[in-house]
Design an enzyme around this catalytic site. Structure first.
Site, mmCIF file in Angstrom:
data_model
loop_
_atom_site.group_PDB
_atom_site.id
_atom_site.type_symbol
_atom_site.label_atom_id
_atom_site.label_comp_id
_atom_site.label_asym_id
_atom_site.label_seq_id
_atom_site.Cartn_x
_atom_site.Cartn_y
_atom_site.Cartn_z
ATOM 1 N N GLU A 183 36.144 34.539 49.748
ATOM 2 C CA GLU A 183 36.801 33.810 49.089
ATOM 3 C C GLU A 183 38.587 34.052 49.313
ATOM 4 O O GLU A 183 38.873 34.611 49.316
ATOM 5 C CB GLU A 183 36.796 34.240 47.336
ATOM 6 C CG GLU A 183 38.127 32.830 46.365
ATOM 7 C CD GLU A 183 37.543 33.292 44.968
ATOM 8 O OE1 GLU A 183 36.763 34.590 44.519
ATOM 9 O OE2 GLU A 183 38.461 32.736 44.114
ATOM 10 N N ASP A 194 34.455 28.224 38.569
ATOM 11 C CA ASP A 194 34.530 29.803 38.822
ATOM 12 C C ASP A 194 34.536 30.378 37.199
ATOM 13 O O ASP A 194 34.442 28.895 36.322
ATOM 14 C CB ASP A 194 36.041 29.183 39.606
ATOM 15 C CG ASP A 194 36.776 30.710 39.633
ATOM 16 O OD1 ASP A 194 36.043 31.548 39.387
ATOM 17 O OD2 ASP A 194 37.655 30.323 40.323
ATOM 18 N N GLU A 197 30.934 37.794 39.649
ATOM 19 C CA GLU A 197 32.852 38.374 40.158
ATOM 20 C C GLU A 197 32.511 39.952 39.738
ATOM 21 O O GLU A 197 32.224 40.205 38.002
ATOM 22 C CB GLU A 197 33.907 37.317 39.817
ATOM 23 C CG GLU A 197 33.843 36.022 40.386
ATOM 24 C CD GLU A 197 34.692 35.352 40.137
ATOM 25 O OE1 GLU A 197 35.945 35.760 40.734
ATOM 26 O OE2 GLU A 197 34.796 35.027 39.408
HETATM 27 P P1 C2E Z 1 40.112 33.500 40.406
HETATM 28 O O1 C2E Z 1 39.268 33.122 41.396
HETATM 29 O O2 C2E Z 1 38.992 34.257 39.395
HETATM 30 O O3 C2E Z 1 39.110 35.698 41.522
HETATM 31 C C1 C2E Z 1 39.095 36.827 41.574
HETATM 32 C C2 C2E Z 1 40.527 36.777 41.078
HETATM 33 O O4 C2E Z 1 39.568 38.823 40.451
HETATM 34 C C3 C2E Z 1 41.338 38.138 42.094
HETATM 35 O O5 C2E Z 1 42.715 37.849 41.891
HETATM 36 C C4 C2E Z 1 41.044 39.117 42.694
HETATM 37 O O6 C2E Z 1 41.693 39.717 43.251
HETATM 38 C C5 C2E Z 1 40.467 39.716 41.490
HETATM 39 N N1 C2E Z 1 38.750 40.604 41.933
HETATM 40 C C6 C2E Z 1 38.383 40.234 42.853
HETATM 41 N N2 C2E Z 1 37.663 41.389 42.213
HETATM 42 C C7 C2E Z 1 37.886 42.274 41.531
HETATM 43 C C8 C2E Z 1 37.294 43.459 41.361
HETATM 44 O O7 C2E Z 1 35.716 43.730 41.503
HETATM 45 N N3 C2E Z 1 37.624 43.900 39.756
HETATM 46 C C9 C2E Z 1 39.312 43.169 39.633
HETATM 47 N N4 C2E Z 1 39.714 43.749 38.195
HETATM 48 N N5 C2E Z 1 39.741 41.859 40.090
HETATM 49 C C10 C2E Z 1 38.969 41.820 40.986
HETATM 50 P P2 C2E Z 1 43.901 37.453 42.647
HETATM 51 O O8 C2E Z 1 43.790 37.412 43.732
HETATM 52 O O9 C2E Z 1 45.266 37.667 41.861
HETATM 53 O O10 C2E Z 1 43.374 36.191 42.471
HETATM 54 C C11 C2E Z 1 43.795 35.829 40.748
HETATM 55 C C12 C2E Z 1 43.850 34.136 40.402
HETATM 56 O O11 C2E Z 1 44.385 33.583 41.226
HETATM 57 C C13 C2E Z 1 42.495 33.502 41.159
HETATM 58 O O12 C2E Z 1 41.451 33.846 40.011
HETATM 59 C C14 C2E Z 1 42.334 31.579 41.159
HETATM 60 O O13 C2E Z 1 41.891 31.763 40.101
HETATM 61 C C15 C2E Z 1 44.352 32.521 41.549
HETATM 62 N N6 C2E Z 1 43.955 31.865 42.943
HETATM 63 C C16 C2E Z 1 44.110 32.524 43.334
HETATM 64 N N7 C2E Z 1 44.601 31.812 45.306
HETATM 65 C C17 C2E Z 1 44.189 30.671 44.631
HETATM 66 C C18 C2E Z 1 44.271 29.468 45.440
HETATM 67 O O14 C2E Z 1 44.935 29.476 46.481
HETATM 68 N N8 C2E Z 1 44.968 29.040 44.468
HETATM 69 C C19 C2E Z 1 44.461 27.926 43.289
HETATM 70 N N9 C2E Z 1 44.798 27.041 42.534
HETATM 71 N N10 C2E Z 1 44.178 29.385 42.552
HETATM 72 C C20 C2E Z 1 43.934 30.571 43.567
HETATM 73 CA CA CA Z 2 37.904 31.939 41.818
HETATM 74 CA CA CA Z 3 36.753 33.657 39.402
#
Ligand code: C2E
Ligand code: CA
Ligand code: CA
Length: 783
Positions: A564, A681, A738
């Site tokens: 991802e 998602d 996830e």
């Molecule tokens: P998401 O799509 O639900 O992405 C997964 C988030 O959960 C990611 O946070 C990831 O780092 C985190 N995660 C993954 N595995 C674990 C785990 O085992 N434990 C915990 N505690 N967390 C985990 P991140 O990268 O901070 O992203 C947060 C949110 O920001 C994403 O949730 C997504 O909704 C949004 N996002 C990130 N990149 C993009 C993007 O390019 N475009 C858009 N529209 N939204 C984005």
């Molecule tokens: Ca996602």
């Molecule tokens: Ca997600």
């Protein structure tokens, strides 16, 4: 005086004197009426009839004088010198002509007075020249005192007569003729009394003398001519009067057709009014005739009314009520006299309409509450009064939570009905004097006492969040309230509204259904947000972003299936900023479209370098999904980067589906049609409506990380993951869990038959170089 009287009584034939008087009156009338007639004509006709009038006036004076002389009985033989007699007639006509030329057409009293003197002198010349032409068989002597009296006494009278003939009031003008006759009589008879005759047989009459018997027919002829002229003058006068009466009737008929009230006035008095005005005043046309126009329009200075500009005034009707009117003044000529026509237009209808328009302009048509315009005016004036009186008040901004959802789901008419009900509830829980406005959309404003602010806000959030039953549908919404106090949080419209808005924003971001009182930290936060927005814009231009990747594996054997893409902001001062901190702001400001496209392109380019069986998942914001051009743009990026569509997955959340269903549906289908896969998602955090799963073309469900966190202990989480997995397999979808952090969690997913896992247990999100390295390693066991 006595001498004159004696002369009149003893030395004159009384019958002839009467004839002289009659001729004088007739001649004066003929002259005046013909002169008036001349005045009514155009240039050419006027000159002719003026000449006739002047000759008539001269002839009148001459004939009167001659008859007077014929009536005189000197007691001896008498006669007239023919040359001097004719000369006296000619000079009189010329003198009177000159006198009238000076006075005609002028209202200047000085000129008229001199004209009168000139006239008097001409007639005096006539008299004394005529006297000189009067011959007797005897000697003639003069009483110089009487001669002086004849001049001194009559000249002022002549002068006065001519001045009066030009005055405005009719009764003054009518005095002119008798005074003129008196002047002539005084001149003539005192002149006659001044002569003394003494019989002298030695003195005879010359041969050329005309005897009274010879002169009498000539005088009679002139007199008859004057009589004829008088008749002519009378006819002209009558015709002119008839014409004026006809004009007046026609004017009145025309005036009655007018919708406007019309009053024809002369010298401040009403001459006539039309039907409309009589109706407006509330009495008959007849009753208004003769009244002073000032009694109808007491507050208006009619003389100062201009002929061009309309003026607002008030008309006093017969019942004493005051009617607002608009006035216009015109001067018109009816016959020879000037009249003032005052047009009076009733303004009640117009003012009522204007009042209605004003109310409409300040009212919200849907709810009947005040609108934003009225809000601005009221709040501004409340701030001004508060500044002077020290009064404190509170501005409450109300905003409905989930209104957009209702509007999008149930349609706009339901949305409108809901707004009306909300308005009713807000009104119902406010005092009648409380100012309530709808500012637009689902935002309302209420102004209350500062002391009651929080109680009122609590009442609103409580009352508005109770269910609404509309057309058989139960609708659940809530309301958030932001409060700002005047003067504590601002003493002008813009500061107060901005701070109430910040408080509302704070209330909304805590999840809604609460109220918040403004405090300084809110504006600091707002300021920080603005700063962040500026930074974000700059970062986009400088490309301060990077894409990290988090691998996705098959839980049973740990084989890589893809990764991802997760965006990171590499901030010069703050270091790596999490998307959770800037994605919402990017969505609010619309910057997400640009950012999202950038991430998509970077992810596709990166995935090209991976082994060909691996996919890349990219997150799509609801804002991006609302863009009709999205599908086209994605295809273009795939084409440019050369990544096969089957290797791209797009992740969308449920909130994205709530917007415009048909458009979202079409976009997703277009993407599916070229082989792109769609994942739902964060499943389980939103509405988790099962109908969405059926309606939209999903390939994959990503169960939100909050569920796996508590397995296997938490029975509910276990049950949900089991249910979703079984549902997905029936709907032909795969399941990703996830946030897998522990081997136990992974074991659980294997057990439940989940297809894919993603989480810290496998790897945190890592940069492109790192993920490439991982993907090139031989199959790795993560046990
Ligand atoms: P998401 O799509 O639900 O992405 C997964 C988030 O959960 C990611 O946070 C990831 O780092 C985190 N995660 C993954 N595995 C674990 C785990 O085992 N434990 C915990 N505690 N967390 C985990 P991140 O990268 O901070 O992203 C947060 C949110 O920001 C994403 O949730 C997504 O909704 C949004 N996002 C990130 N990149 C993009 C993007 O390019 N475009 C858009 N529209 N939204 C984005
Ligand atoms: Ca996602
Ligand atoms: Ca997600």
């Amino acid at each position: 005086m006595e001498t004159i009287y004696n002369c009149l009584r003893d030395a004159h034939d009384q019958d002839l004197l009467l004839i002289a008087a009659a001729v004088c009156v007739t001649g004066v009338y003929a002259s005046i009426s013909l002169a008036r007639h001349a005045g009514r004509l155009d240039e050419k006709g006027r000159r002719f009839w003026l000449m006739v009038a002047i000759v008539a006036a001269g002839s009148t004076a001459w004939a009167t004088h001659m008859i007077g002389l014929l009536a005189f009985q000197p007691g001896m033989q008498s006669g007239f010198d023919p040359y001097l007699t004719i000369l006296s007639l000619l000079l009189t006509v010329m003198g009177i002509g000159a006198a009238l030329t000076v006075s005609i057409g002028t209202r200047n009293r000085g000129r008229r007075a001199s004209s009168g003197i000139l006239l008097g002198l001409s007639i005096a010349l006539l008299h004394y020249l005529g006297q000189y032409a009067y011959l007797v068989t005897g000697t003639i002597s003069w009483d110089h005192q009487l001669v002086a009296l004849s001049l001194v006494g009559s000249l002022p009278l002549f002068s006065a007569a001519i001045v009066l003939s030009g005055e405005r009031p009719a009764w003054l003008r009518q005095l002119a003729a008798p005074i003129l006759v008196a002047a002539i009589a005084l001149l003539h008879f005192s002149g006659m009394a001044a002569i003394r005759f003494a019989y002298d047989p030695r003195i005879g009459l010359p041969d050329t003398v005309l005897s009274p018997e010879m002169i009498a027919p000539i005088v009679a002829g002139v007199s008859v001519t004057l009589l004829i002229l008088a008749f002519l003058g009378l006819r002209f006068t009558l015709a002119a009067r008839a014409q004026a009466a006809k004009d007046r009737t026609r004017l009145k008929q025309l005036a009655d057709l007018a919708v406007e009230g019309l009053a024809i006035c002369q010298d401040g008095a009403i001459d006539a009014v039309n039907n409309s005005l009589a109706k407006l005043v509330g009495c008959s046309q007849q009753m208004l005739k003769g009244q002073a126009i000032a009694s109808l329009l007491p507050d208006t200075q009619l003389d100062s009314l201009s002929e061009e500009k309309e003026l607002d005034g008030e008309l006093v009707a017969s019942d004493g009520s005051r009617v607002p009117v608009r006035l216009l003044r015109r001067t018109v000529k009816i016959g020879k006299s000037e009249h003032v026509v005052i047009a009076i237009r009733d303004q009640r209808e117009r003012l009522r309409a204007e009042h209605k328009m004003r109310i409409l302009a300040h009212t919200d048509s849907l709810t009947g509450l005040s609108n934003r315009l009225q809000f601005t005016q009221t709040l501004s004036s409340r701030c001004e009064t508060a500044e002077m009186t020290g009064e404190q008040f509170a501005l409450l901004l109300l905003d409905l939570d989930r209104f957009k959802f209702v509007n999008d789901t149930f349609g706009h008419s339901m949305g409108d009905e809901l707004l009306k009900r909300v308005a009713q509830r807000v009104r119902a829980c406010s005092k009648a004097s409380t100012f309530v406005a709808r500012l637009g959309g689902d935002e309302f404003a209420v102004v209350v006492d500062a002391a009651n602010a929080e109680t009122a806000a609590e009442n609103f959030t409580d009352l508005l969040s109770r269910p609404y039953l509309i057309d058989g549908t139960v609708i659940d919404i809530a309301a958030s309230v932001g409060i700002a106090l005047c003067p504590d949080h601002g003493n002008d419209l813009s500061t107060l509204s901005r701070n109430a808005d910040l408080a509302l924003y704070a209330a909304k971001s805590t999840g809604g259904s609460v109220h918040r009182l403004f405090d300084r930290s809110m504006s600091e936060r707002a300021h920080a947000r603005r700063q962040l927005e500026l930074d974000l814009r700059r970062a986009l231009v400088r490309e301060e972003f990077d894409v990290y990747y988090q691998p996705q594996v098959d839980p049973s054997d740990g084989s890589f299936q893809g990764a991802e893409a997760l965006v990171r902001w590499i901030h010069a001062e703050r270091g790596i900023v999490s998307p959770a901190d800037f994605i919402p702001l990017a969505e609010e400001t619309g910057l997400i479209s640009q950012l999202g496209e950038w991430v998509l392109r970077a992810a596709c380019e990166e995935a090209k370098a991976w082994p060909s069986h691996l996919t890349v998942a990219v997150n799509l914001s609801p804002v991006q999904l609302r863009d009709q051009a999205l599908a086209g743009r994605v295809m273009q990026i795939l084409q440019e980067t050369g990544l096969p569509p089957t290797r791209l997955e797009l992740e969308i959340t449920e909130t994205a589906l709530l917007q415009d269903e048909t458009m979202t549906y079409n976009t997703l289908h277009a993407l599916r049609a070229i082989g792109i896969r769609i994942s739902m998602d964060d499943f389980g955090t939103g509405y988790s409506s099962l109908s969405y799963l059926r309606r939209f073309p999903f390939n994959k469900i990503k169960i939100d990380q909050s569920f796996v966190r508590h397995v296997p202990e938490d029975r509910e989480s276990v049950a949900i993951i089991q249910a979703v997995t079984s549902l997905a397999s029936k709907l032909n979808m795969t399941v990703t869990v996830e946030g897998v952090e522990t081997p136990e969690q992974r074991a659980f997913t294997v057990n439940e038959g989940c297809n894919q896992i993603q989480g810290y247990l496998i790897s945190r999100p890592i940069n492109a170089a790192s993920i490439r390295k991982i993907f090139q390693e031989p199959l790795r066991s993560v046990a």
